[in-house]
Motif scaffolding. Sequence first.
Motif, PDB file in Angstrom:
ATOM      1  N   VAL A 150      -6.069  -0.208  28.585  1.00 47.14           N
ATOM      2  CA  VAL A 150      -4.641  -0.146  28.914  1.00 47.14           C
ATOM      3  C   VAL A 150      -3.833  -0.857  27.837  1.00 47.14           C
ATOM      4  O   VAL A 150      -4.188  -1.964  27.415  1.00 47.14           O
ATOM      5  N   SER A 151      -2.769  -0.217  27.378  1.00 46.04           N
ATOM      6  CA  SER A 151      -1.882  -0.821  26.385  1.00 46.04           C
ATOM      7  C   SER A 151      -0.436  -0.537  26.766  1.00 46.04           C
ATOM      8  O   SER A 151      -0.121   0.500  27.367  1.00 46.04           O
ATOM      9  N   ASP A 152       0.436  -1.466  26.427  1.00 48.25           N
ATOM     10  CA  ASP A 152       1.864  -1.335  26.739  1.00 48.25           C
ATOM     11  C   ASP A 152       2.657  -1.175  25.450  1.00 48.25           C
ATOM     12  O   ASP A 152       2.317  -1.743  24.409  1.00 48.25           O
ATOM     13  N   ARG A 153       3.724  -0.401  25.533  1.00 53.43           N
ATOM     14  CA  ARG A 153       4.614  -0.195  24.389  1.00 53.43           C
ATOM     15  C   ARG A 153       6.019   0.065  24.902  1.00 53.43           C
ATOM     16  O   ARG A 153       6.235   0.217  26.115  1.00 53.43           O
ATOM     17  N   VAL A 154       6.966   0.122  23.979  1.00 56.36           N
ATOM     18  CA  VAL A 154       8.359   0.387  24.323  1.00 56.36           C
ATOM     19  C   VAL A 154       8.752   1.724  23.721  1.00 56.36           C
ATOM     20  O   VAL A 154       8.530   1.990  22.537  1.00 56.36           O
ATOM     21  N   SER A 155       9.323   2.595  24.540  1.00 58.24           N
ATOM     22  CA  SER A 155       9.766   3.909  24.088  1.00 58.24           C
ATOM     23  C   SER A 155      11.282   3.964  24.137  1.00 58.24           C
ATOM     24  O   SER A 155      11.922   3.345  25.000  1.00 58.24           O
ATOM     25  N   CYS A 156      11.851   4.705  23.183  1.00 57.06           N
ATOM     26  CA  CYS A 156      13.300   4.821  23.110  1.00 57.06           C
ATOM     27  C   CYS A 156      13.730   6.244  23.467  1.00 57.06           C
ATOM     28  O   CYS A 156      13.142   7.222  22.978  1.00 57.06           O
ATOM     29  N   ALA A 157      14.743   6.360  24.296  1.00 59.47           N
ATOM     30  CA  ALA A 157      15.231   7.677  24.708  1.00 59.47           C
ATOM     31  C   ALA A 157      16.110   8.313  23.641  1.00 59.47           C
ATOM     32  O   ALA A 157      16.301   9.529  23.637  1.00 59.47           O
ATOM     33  N   ASP A 158      16.667   7.534  22.725  1.00 65.85           N
ATOM     34  CA  ASP A 158      17.506   8.080  21.657  1.00 65.85           C
ATOM     35  C   ASP A 158      17.220   7.311  20.377  1.00 65.85           C
ATOM     36  O   ASP A 158      16.525   6.300  20.382  1.00 65.85           O
ATOM     37  N   LYS A 159      17.776   7.797  19.259  1.00 65.13           N
ATOM     38  CA  LYS A 159      17.462   7.190  17.976  1.00 65.13           C
ATOM     39  C   LYS A 159      18.037   5.788  17.817  1.00 65.13           C
ATOM     40  O   LYS A 159      17.579   5.018  16.975  1.00 65.13           O
ATOM     41  N   PHE A 160      19.039   5.457  18.613  1.00 65.08           N
ATOM     42  CA  PHE A 160      19.611   4.106  18.557  1.00 65.08           C
ATOM     43  C   PHE A 160      18.908   3.156  19.518  1.00 65.08           C
ATOM     44  O   PHE A 160      19.193   1.960  19.512  1.00 65.08           O
ATOM     45  N   CYS A 161      18.011   3.695  20.334  1.00 67.11           N
ATOM     46  CA  CYS A 161      17.239   2.903  21.308  1.00 67.11           C
ATOM     47  C   CYS A 161      18.160   2.083  22.216  1.00 67.11           C
ATOM     48  O   CYS A 161      17.943   0.886  22.447  1.00 67.11           O
ATOM     49  N   ALA A 162      19.204   2.753  22.715  1.00 68.60           N
ATOM     50  CA  ALA A 162      20.143   2.069  23.603  1.00 68.60           C
ATOM     51  C   ALA A 162      19.519   1.761  24.955  1.00 68.60           C
ATOM     52  O   ALA A 162      19.883   0.777  25.607  1.00 68.60           O
ATOM     53  N   THR A 163      18.567   2.603  25.365  1.00 67.29           N
ATOM     54  CA  THR A 163      17.911   2.399  26.669  1.00 67.29           C
ATOM     55  C   THR A 163      16.389   2.359  26.469  1.00 67.29           C
ATOM     56  O   THR A 163      15.686   3.344  26.719  1.00 67.29           O
ATOM     57  N   PRO A 164      15.867   1.246  25.981  1.00 64.03           N
ATOM     58  CA  PRO A 164      14.415   1.143  25.798  1.00 64.03           C
ATOM     59  C   PRO A 164      13.686   1.188  27.140  1.00 64.03           C
ATOM     60  O   PRO A 164      14.179   0.682  28.153  1.00 64.03           O
ATOM     61  N   LEU A 181     -15.865  12.914  27.005  1.00 66.60           N
ATOM     62  CA  LEU A 181     -14.471  13.171  27.365  1.00 66.60           C
ATOM     63  C   LEU A 181     -13.623  11.971  26.991  1.00 66.60           C
ATOM     64  O   LEU A 181     -13.941  10.836  27.357  1.00 66.60           O
ATOM     65  N   ASN A 182     -12.555  12.211  26.253  1.00 71.24           N
ATOM     66  CA  ASN A 182     -11.549  11.193  25.950  1.00 71.24           C
ATOM     67  C   ASN A 182     -10.209  11.681  26.467  1.00 71.24           C
ATOM     68  O   ASN A 182      -9.760  12.764  26.088  1.00 71.24           O
ATOM     69  N   ALA A 183      -9.595  10.886  27.334  1.00 74.02           N
ATOM     70  CA  ALA A 183      -8.308  11.264  27.902  1.00 74.02           C
ATOM     71  C   ALA A 183      -7.319  10.125  27.748  1.00 74.02           C
ATOM     72  O   ALA A 183      -7.692   8.944  27.756  1.00 74.02           O
ATOM     73  N   SER A 184      -6.058  10.476  27.582  1.00 69.63           N
ATOM     74  CA  SER A 184      -4.984   9.490  27.479  1.00 69.63           C
ATOM     75  C   SER A 184      -3.923   9.832  28.503  1.00 69.63           C
ATOM     76  O   SER A 184      -3.396  10.958  28.515  1.00 69.63           O
ATOM     77  N   ILE A 185      -3.607   8.876  29.362  1.00 73.12           N
ATOM     78  CA  ILE A 185      -2.603   9.077  30.412  1.00 73.12           C
ATOM     79  C   ILE A 185      -1.461   8.099  30.171  1.00 73.12           C
ATOM     80  O   ILE A 185      -1.684   6.886  30.030  1.00 73.12           O
ATOM     81  N   SER A 186      -0.235   8.625  30.121  1.00 74.63           N
ATOM     82  CA  SER A 186       0.930   7.811  29.810  1.00 74.63           C
ATOM     83  C   SER A 186       1.917   7.835  30.974  1.00 74.63           C
ATOM     84  O   SER A 186       2.042   8.828  31.695  1.00 74.63           O
ATOM     85  N   SER A 187       2.645   6.738  31.113  1.00 72.43           N
ATOM     86  CA  SER A 187       3.669   6.653  32.160  1.00 72.43           C
ATOM     87  C   SER A 187       5.034   7.103  31.657  1.00 72.43           C
ATOM     88  O   SER A 187       6.028   6.969  32.375  1.00 72.43           O
ATOM     89  N   GLN A 188       5.105   7.649  30.443  1.00 70.21           N
ATOM     90  CA  GLN A 188       6.383   8.055  29.867  1.00 70.21           C
ATOM     91  C   GLN A 188       6.987   9.204  30.688  1.00 70.21           C
ATOM     92  O   GLN A 188       6.278   9.949  31.354  1.00 70.21           O
ATOM     93  N   THR A 189       8.311   9.363  30.624  1.00 70.01           N
ATOM     94  CA  THR A 189       9.017  10.368  31.433  1.00 70.01           C
ATOM     95  C   THR A 189       9.827  11.351  30.594  1.00 70.01           C
ATOM     96  O   THR A 189      10.562  12.167  31.150  1.00 70.01           O
TER      97      THR A 189
END
Length: 321
Positions: A150-164, A181-189
């Motif tokens: 398990v790893s955590d990261r920050v995703s940005c919805a726009d190029k200015f990352c106003a809402t990380p 089998l290698n699988a990757s499951i993400s919580s991104q929306t």
Amino acid sequence: MSLSETAPANPSGRRLLRRLGRPAGRAAIAWVPLAAVVCGLFTGALASRAAWETSRPQPDRAEAAAVLTEVFPGHDLGEIDTPPALFVVYGHALRLGTVKTLLFGDGGEYQESATGATAFGAPPVPAEQIVTAARERLTGAGWRVYGPQVSDRVSCADKFCATPQAVTDTALTARRGDTILNASISSQTAVDASYLSAELHRAPPPLVVPAGVLGTVLGAVASWLFFGWVSRRTEGRRGRGAVNGLIGVAMVLWWLPVLLSVPLLLRHHLGEPHPAWHPYWEWLGQPTASLFFLVGAVCVLLALGLAGATRRVATPETTAD
């Protein structure tokens, strides 16, 4: 009993055996063993790569669909991609046009291929639930399931990352028979990003290990004899320093990637689950450092040419004759 009866039956043969592979000179005593070992390693890696050809083909669409439907039911993984070859470079089979890629910095992209599929958009259920259900289904189907990473990261919805947004990625690994089998499951929306990707590939076939061991031993013995001959050929002759220098450069170029790669790969293996070890050649820094290997090989060939062309240094006795 006469002296002739107690003398060795073949004294010239005994002398030949004593000379075979015997390094001549102080410098050669250092570089002949180094050259023999590293050449044995390279030969073993080549033999193990040849043994990889006994592997079953990568899973086809039917096999992959059966596994993915069983493990991830209800998820639209779209079209299943099948690889063009057992080993690929940037997803393409190795060909003459990819040699430049291997030599100039991207040799690490030469990897075993895989059959894969991807689901895009927001996960229909929480990512943790997908992971739990997949592990239960895999265990029930006879797969050996390894601990999730398990790893955590920050995703940005726009190029200015106003809402990380905080995103959690979970890597899931399992093996059944010779299939991994290698699988990757993400919580991104995000709609245009993937929340689930899965790949299936084969484990190394059984012949890889014995082929690698046998190739290493035979390569080391042959290299010891060869480099020992080179050292004796140049003993007391002009050009000996140049031969030692060229082979010394080759040893640096061949050993440096090995000394850097082994601790890095060992740390990588200990840090996350591996149903199978990385290929033999990757432990030698190949083909990532293939340019180093090529330049070193050129140095050895030049040294061989010099060794064959050297003449004995003239001495007062030979001059008088």
